[in-house]
Design a protein around this motif. Structure first.
Motif, mmCIF file in Angstrom:
data_model
loop_
_atom_site.group_PDB
_atom_site.id
_atom_site.type_symbol
_atom_site.label_atom_id
_atom_site.label_comp_id
_atom_site.label_asym_id
_atom_site.label_seq_id
_atom_site.Cartn_x
_atom_site.Cartn_y
_atom_site.Cartn_z
ATOM 1 N N VAL A 118 0.838 -1.209 0.000
ATOM 2 C CA VAL A 118 0.000 0.000 0.000
ATOM 3 C C VAL A 118 0.868 1.252 0.000
ATOM 4 O O VAL A 118 0.588 2.206 -0.743
ATOM 5 N N VAL A 119 1.919 1.256 0.799
ATOM 6 C CA VAL A 119 2.809 2.418 0.847
ATOM 7 C C VAL A 119 3.411 2.671 -0.528
ATOM 8 O O VAL A 119 3.421 3.810 -1.020
ATOM 9 N N ARG A 120 3.895 1.626 -1.195
ATOM 10 C CA ARG A 120 4.458 1.784 -2.539
ATOM 11 C C ARG A 120 3.406 2.317 -3.524
ATOM 12 O O ARG A 120 3.701 3.189 -4.339
ATOM 13 N N HIS A 121 2.184 1.782 -3.431
ATOM 14 C CA HIS A 121 1.099 2.232 -4.310
ATOM 15 C C HIS A 121 0.742 3.700 -4.027
ATOM 16 O O HIS A 121 0.540 4.489 -4.961
ATOM 17 N N ALA A 122 0.672 4.058 -2.761
ATOM 18 C CA ALA A 122 0.328 5.438 -2.388
ATOM 19 C C ALA A 122 1.384 6.429 -2.874
ATOM 20 O O ALA A 122 1.043 7.500 -3.392
ATOM 21 N N PHE A 123 2.652 6.080 -2.703
ATOM 22 C CA PHE A 123 3.724 6.992 -3.121
ATOM 23 C C PHE A 123 3.993 6.920 -4.616
ATOM 24 O O PHE A 123 4.573 7.832 -5.183
ATOM 25 N N GLY A 124 3.529 5.853 -5.267
ATOM 26 C CA GLY A 124 3.702 5.696 -6.703
ATOM 27 C C GLY A 124 2.459 6.147 -7.462
ATOM 28 O O GLY A 124 2.281 7.327 -7.743
ATOM 29 N N ALA A 125 1.583 5.199 -7.755
ATOM 30 C CA ALA A 125 0.411 5.458 -8.603
ATOM 31 C C ALA A 125 -0.500 6.558 -8.071
ATOM 32 O O ALA A 125 -1.070 7.323 -8.841
ATOM 33 N N MET A 126 -0.664 6.638 -6.750
ATOM 34 C CA MET A 126 -1.550 7.661 -6.178
ATOM 35 C C MET A 126 -0.883 9.025 -6.071
ATOM 36 O O MET A 126 -1.557 10.036 -5.894
ATOM 37 N N GLY A 127 0.424 9.081 -6.150
ATOM 38 C CA GLY A 127 1.143 10.351 -6.130
ATOM 39 C C GLY A 127 1.191 11.064 -4.798
ATOM 40 O O GLY A 127 1.441 12.268 -4.736
ATOM 41 N N LEU A 128 0.968 10.338 -3.701
ATOM 42 C CA LEU A 128 1.033 10.973 -2.377
ATOM 43 C C LEU A 128 2.480 11.187 -1.947
ATOM 44 O O LEU A 128 3.391 10.495 -2.417
ATOM 45 N N HIS A 129 2.692 12.124 -1.050
ATOM 46 C CA HIS A 129 4.020 12.409 -0.523
ATOM 47 C C HIS A 129 4.176 11.972 0.930
ATOM 48 O O HIS A 129 5.269 11.650 1.373
ATOM 49 N N ARG A 130 3.067 11.957 1.685
ATOM 50 C CA ARG A 130 3.141 11.678 3.121
ATOM 51 C C ARG A 130 1.979 10.784 3.529
ATOM 52 O O ARG A 130 0.853 10.975 3.097
ATOM 53 N N LEU A 131 2.266 9.817 4.401
ATOM 54 C CA LEU A 131 1.255 8.967 5.003
ATOM 55 C C LEU A 131 1.405 9.019 6.511
ATOM 56 O O LEU A 131 2.526 9.039 7.023
ATOM 57 N N GLU A 132 0.274 9.058 7.199
ATOM 58 C CA GLU A 132 0.272 9.088 8.663
ATOM 59 C C GLU A 132 -0.527 7.921 9.208
ATOM 60 O O GLU A 132 -1.496 7.482 8.591
ATOM 61 N N ILE A 133 -0.116 7.440 10.365
ATOM 62 C CA ILE A 133 -0.845 6.410 11.103
ATOM 63 C C ILE A 133 -1.052 6.948 12.511
ATOM 64 O O ILE A 133 -0.089 7.363 13.167
ATOM 65 N N ASN A 134 -2.289 6.950 12.974
ATOM 66 C CA ASN A 134 -2.598 7.387 14.334
ATOM 67 C C ASN A 134 -3.003 6.158 15.138
ATOM 68 O O ASN A 134 -3.940 5.458 14.774
ATOM 69 N N VAL A 135 -2.265 5.897 16.228
ATOM 70 C CA VAL A 135 -2.407 4.655 16.983
ATOM 71 C C VAL A 135 -2.582 4.961 18.461
ATOM 72 O O VAL A 135 -1.829 5.765 19.032
ATOM 73 N N GLN A 136 -3.537 4.275 19.093
ATOM 74 C CA GLN A 136 -3.666 4.397 20.543
ATOM 75 C C GLN A 136 -2.409 3.805 21.193
ATOM 76 O O GLN A 136 -1.925 2.751 20.774
ATOM 77 N N PRO A 137 -1.851 4.475 22.196
ATOM 78 C CA PRO A 137 -0.568 4.068 22.769
ATOM 79 C C PRO A 137 -0.502 2.621 23.255
ATOM 80 O O PRO A 137 0.565 2.010 23.225
ATOM 81 N N GLY A 138 -1.606 2.031 23.669
ATOM 82 C CA GLY A 138 -1.577 0.662 24.159
ATOM 83 C C GLY A 138 -1.679 -0.404 23.084
ATOM 84 O O GLY A 138 -1.592 -1.599 23.380
ATOM 85 N N ASN A 139 -1.826 -0.009 21.839
ATOM 86 C CA ASN A 139 -1.995 -0.966 20.746
ATOM 87 C C ASN A 139 -0.618 -1.382 20.214
ATOM 88 O O ASN A 139 -0.160 -0.922 19.172
ATOM 89 N N ALA A 140 0.025 -2.288 20.929
ATOM 90 C CA ALA A 140 1.398 -2.699 20.617
ATOM 91 C C ALA A 140 1.520 -3.312 19.229
ATOM 92 O O ALA A 140 2.510 -3.078 18.525
ATOM 93 N N ALA A 141 0.549 -4.105 18.804
ATOM 94 C CA ALA A 141 0.631 -4.744 17.492
ATOM 95 C C ALA A 141 0.620 -3.701 16.368
ATOM 96 O O ALA A 141 1.409 -3.794 15.422
ATOM 97 N N SER A 142 -0.241 -2.711 16.472
ATOM 98 C CA SER A 142 -0.324 -1.680 15.443
ATOM 99 C C SER A 142 0.933 -0.810 15.434
ATOM 100 O O SER A 142 1.436 -0.449 14.366
ATOM 101 N N ILE A 143 1.426 -0.491 16.599
ATOM 102 C CA ILE A 143 2.675 0.281 16.680
ATOM 103 C C ILE A 143 3.824 -0.519 16.081
ATOM 104 O O ILE A 143 4.656 0.016 15.343
ATOM 105 N N GLY A 144 3.873 -1.815 16.369
ATOM 106 C CA GLY A 144 4.921 -2.667 15.806
ATOM 107 C C GLY A 144 4.869 -2.703 14.292
ATOM 108 O O GLY A 144 5.911 -2.675 13.623
ATOM 109 N N LEU A 145 3.670 -2.762 13.722
ATOM 110 C CA LEU A 145 3.529 -2.764 12.268
ATOM 111 C C LEU A 145 3.981 -1.438 11.677
ATOM 112 O O LEU A 145 4.720 -1.412 10.690
ATOM 113 N N ALA A 146 3.577 -0.333 12.279
ATOM 114 C CA ALA A 146 4.007 0.983 11.793
ATOM 115 C C ALA A 146 5.527 1.092 11.809
ATOM 116 O O ALA A 146 6.146 1.503 10.818
ATOM 117 N N ARG A 147 6.133 0.698 12.903
ATOM 118 C CA ARG A 147 7.593 0.761 13.047
ATOM 119 C C ARG A 147 8.277 -0.151 12.019
ATOM 120 O O ARG A 147 9.237 0.251 11.356
#
Length: 181
Positions: A118-147
């Protein structure tokens, strides 16, 4: 910035990435019901035909949103979903990511592979420059994926999003087209 494309947008070693569609409703909602314990209290995706229909309509009919499904190549069906919301054009060229794995696929690395696509598609075909992820601090799995996908922690926002009946604190993670910092 239209985001219509062929059925499979990208392919990795173990997953294919495709746009979410209305006809995915029965499998998607069944997977959500099977994954309730995994998602709560962080995430509340649609688990009924009517709520899925509204969700799919928002993701397919609004140019400021794009919905993707991560599908396992091993015949495991839909492994998870990734949405880009709040897509802004002009000088910002940004979007906010939201995602969730389904229980049968959790912990297998499929979402990492899917998020990379998805990141490659967003920065490529979609032409985006920045992506953000907002995660609740206790959601370790989501934070791990973002990292793991090269997002960097940029800050903390108290009471940022309304989730499960209350305003919740969130960490802000981001990445730009230039790559991980």
């Amino acid at each position: 910035m239209p985001h219509s494309a062929p059925r499979h947008l990208a392919e990795g070693p173990r997953v294919v990435l495709r746009h979410l569609a209305h006809e995915d409703g029965p499998e998607f909602t069944a997977r959500v019901r099977e994954s309730r314990d995994l998602h709560r209290p962080w995430l509340f995706p649609p688990d009924r035909a009517d709520t899925y229909a509204a969700y799919a309509t928002r993701l397919t009919g609004d140019p400021t949103r794009a919905g993707f499904l991560v599908c396992a190549k091993d015949g495991g069906g839909i492994a998870g979903f990734i949405n880009i919301n709040n897509i802004v054009e002009g000088g910002f060229l940004s979007g906010a990511l939201g995602y969730g794995a389904f229980a049968h696929a959790a912990g297998r690395g499929l979402m990492r592979e899917g998020l990379d696509l998805v990141v490659r598609h967003a920065f490529g075909a979609m032409g985006l420059h920045r992506l953000e992820i907002n995660v609740q601090p206790g959601n370790a799995a989501s934070i791990g994926l973002a990292r793991a996908c090269g997002f960097r922690l940029e800050g903390f926002s108290p009471k940022m999003l309304f989730v499960d009946g209350a305003w919740r604190d969130h960490q802000r993670w981001a990445r730009t087209a230039e790559g991980p910092a």
